[in-house]
Design an enzyme around this catalytic site. Sequence first.
Site, PDB file in Angstrom:
ATOM      1  N   ALA A 121     101.541  15.957  15.629  1.00 15.50           N
ATOM      2  CA  ALA A 121     102.790  16.204  14.901  1.00 15.50           C
ATOM      3  C   ALA A 121     103.986  15.739  15.727  1.00 15.50           C
ATOM      4  O   ALA A 121     103.947  15.756  16.953  1.00 15.50           O
ATOM      5  CB  ALA A 121     102.918  17.687  14.605  1.00 15.50           C
ATOM      6  N   GLY A 167      97.032  16.322  15.314  1.00 14.07           N
ATOM      7  CA  GLY A 167      97.020  15.499  14.111  1.00 14.07           C
ATOM      8  C   GLY A 167      96.522  14.082  14.378  1.00 14.07           C
ATOM      9  O   GLY A 167      95.962  13.435  13.479  1.00 14.07           O
ATOM     10  N   GLU A 194      92.914  14.352  14.048  1.00 19.91           N
ATOM     11  CA  GLU A 194      92.583  14.617  12.637  1.00 19.91           C
ATOM     12  C   GLU A 194      92.702  13.340  11.804  1.00 19.91           C
ATOM     13  O   GLU A 194      91.885  13.076  10.924  1.00 19.91           O
ATOM     14  CB  GLU A 194      93.495  15.722  12.083  1.00 19.91           C
ATOM     15  CG  GLU A 194      93.185  17.084  12.718  1.00 19.91           C
ATOM     16  CD  GLU A 194      94.094  18.186  12.219  1.00 19.91           C
ATOM     17  OE1 GLU A 194      95.321  18.055  12.414  1.00 19.91           O
ATOM     18  OE2 GLU A 194      93.597  19.160  11.633  1.00 19.91           O
ATOM     19  N   GLU A 251      96.153  22.751  19.161  1.00 16.99           N
ATOM     20  CA  GLU A 251      96.994  23.651  18.350  1.00 16.99           C
ATOM     21  C   GLU A 251      96.923  25.102  18.791  1.00 16.99           C
ATOM     22  O   GLU A 251      97.893  25.851  18.688  1.00 16.99           O
ATOM     23  CB  GLU A 251      96.600  23.538  16.871  1.00 16.99           C
ATOM     24  CG  GLU A 251      97.029  22.253  16.189  1.00 16.99           C
ATOM     25  CD  GLU A 251      96.123  21.060  16.471  1.00 16.99           C
ATOM     26  OE1 GLU A 251      95.198  21.175  17.306  1.00 16.99           O
ATOM     27  OE2 GLU A 251      96.341  20.003  15.853  1.00 16.99           O
TER      28      GLU A 251
END
Length: 718
Positions: free
Chosen positions: A54, A95, A98, A118
């Site tokens: 992020a 992310g 991901e 996270e």
Amino acid sequence: MSEVRVITLENPPVNGLGHAVRKGIVEGLAAAQADPAVKAVVIIGAGSGFSGGADIKEFGTDKMLAEPTLGQVIRALEASTKPVVAAIHGIALGGGLELALGCHFRVALPGAKIGLPEVKLGLLPGAGGTQRLPRVVGLEAAVNMIVSGEPVLSEKLGPVPEPAKAGARGDEAPVTPAAGQLSLPRQSSSRGAGAQLFDELVEGDLLEGALAFARRALAEKRPLVKVRDRKVEHENAEGYLKFARNTVQAVAKNLPAPVACVDAVAASVSLPFDEGLRKERELFTVLMGSPESRSLRHAFFAERAAGKVADVPEGTPTRPIKKVAMIGAGTMGGGIAMNFANAGIPVAILEMKQEALDRGLGIIRRNYEASLKKGKLTQAKLDERMGLISGTLDYKDIADADLVIEAVFEDLGVKETVFRKLDEVMKPGAILATNTSTLDVDKIAAFTRRPQDVVGMHFFSPANVMKLLEVVRGEKTAKDVLATVMALAKKIRKTAVVSGVCDGFIGNRMIAKYVEQAGYLLEEGCLPQQVDKAMEKWGMAMGPLRMGDLAGNDIGWSIRKRRYAEDAEYAKRAPKIYDRLCELGRFGQKTGAGFYKYEAGKREPIPDPVVEKLIVDHSREIGVTRRKISDQEIVERCVYALVNEGARIVEEGIAQRASDVDMVYLTGYGFPLHRGGPMHYANEVGLGEVVAAMHRFGWDPARSLTSLPLGGGSGRGS
Ligand code: NAD
């Protein structure tokens, strides 16, 4: 030759997946889909890594949630009818990983750091990471990575060499939930069919390797692998998850995220993919709204903010620090010197007598040897570090150091002698730092003809372990000196917080108020074990009275005696129970007795009837009728005493910002991370409520805490 379209992530410094990047990926992918000449797509990161996840610049803004969301981007990648290859170097975190899991294939350079951190912000991977990772790397490796948040090197996630296939991966990241140190042992040897994150490890140029891989995949007509269609393979998933949950719960007592991570991964086993995603989202939303995650996110940003000094902009020139000198090889001098040796910077230690020097150097060596025994250091590293540390009795040997840090006795007269000498011998431009805990840095600077070069570098004990460094900015400290010390702090892996000059600086000025309340509580009805237990249950690493016993009650005593002489009001107000204890020679662990007694060689505090009697008698002598005090009152009075003084420190400009006060407490005083620091905690409780409690205690709340009229301030302390 088939055309392979390259989509490059470019958003320095870490290719954060901000809105523009997400939009760019979707558009690039759509263009590739629409162009018949394009047969495959490679996604690669510009600069030093694939993606750090992020974009923190978008945290808390609408852009963070704007479409396409990361989940939508990943769905688009997964749905592509043309093969998509993620080409990874440097980092693929959060992310970023991901995103890569949404691709059909992944290739990587060795040495890339792959992880889902996270949990360190009190969250879980919220864009499918908990559902896709176990489908790829297997249940146990995924739980380890997600619960610990620690990155794993790409070569450990690449194709398994043939002979080593079954059970060859005992080396996944250990489970280290933010709060504790725990490694979940392997339960199963099965990694599941084809359980590897990377299809290929590329040697040489990543883009070339990725293009070649894509062409090969096309030529071989490899089927497009959608991670969502795979199953999590494990011989005893239910048993393993139960074990993981129990273990994680025991370690991460105050933090809900690690357990939620296990629960989310459990959904990848028990639920169809889309339902698993929904479960992940549900758990993510709960965590996002939890006070613990708010605290961890606050600490994350507070740490970044602390490095910034308002009037010393980034880019301010710094002075090169190639050689450091220490004055004093005592408790602090030795520990501070180790920081520089650990960072590869030579450090010379000066003492007055050979005997003191030998003792200091001996302790340093024994510290390193203890690390060697624990397997944390190799013999070669030990030799290298000891080789960087030298001892001397002669100022001539340190005159060419770029930075000298004084850590002699806490006595202004001794400091004066040292600084006058340093002024005489040190080369021009050398930074002259003091590790004083309480003395006036401006007075110390005035002992020299170069006050602009003088600064406080207040390390905490044990100095080779504690993260905090208070950088004390004197009235005349030059900006480049400040910039140099802040940059150096990073190099020696400290969290630096700037403090102005005042008695005790940020941390010790506040702790005095906290300890004062603990003293009043003893005088009014508590026993040491009740105060300590209440504070420890609330989350402090150690209660205030045990802390005194550890640090040495005599240190506070000598500071108090000085303050009694300077401030008659304080002399009247201060709780005297500490003095009564010290008068008995009970200085704490080092004398085998303080607020508790200690068995020889042990650190376990044992409640002592002698102290109980001392306290009860003292209450009688000062005319206080003892009463039963609740744990809640103990916590409120001790913590709000920190809050009130912290607020004053910010009002006076001693700290630059409230979050700096929090950083000091989180990194130097064992304040619980899940509470986010005293100032953050006060905001969480609600300032109205905090101020109301202060009024109940009869305190004057700091102006910035309230717009209410100030109270009478007739109560005890704070
Ligand atoms: P210490 O007594 O362990 O060490 C002081 C050392 O300085 C001794 O080895 C002594 O021989 C040497 N020394 C004294 N005068 C000297 C001189 N003129 N020239 C050279 N060497 C000299 O003390 P410490 O606990 O290491 O504290 C040192 C400083 O650090 C003090 O200012 C203290 O307030 C500060 N400090 C201490 C702590 C702590 O927890 N101990 C924490 C932060 C800061």
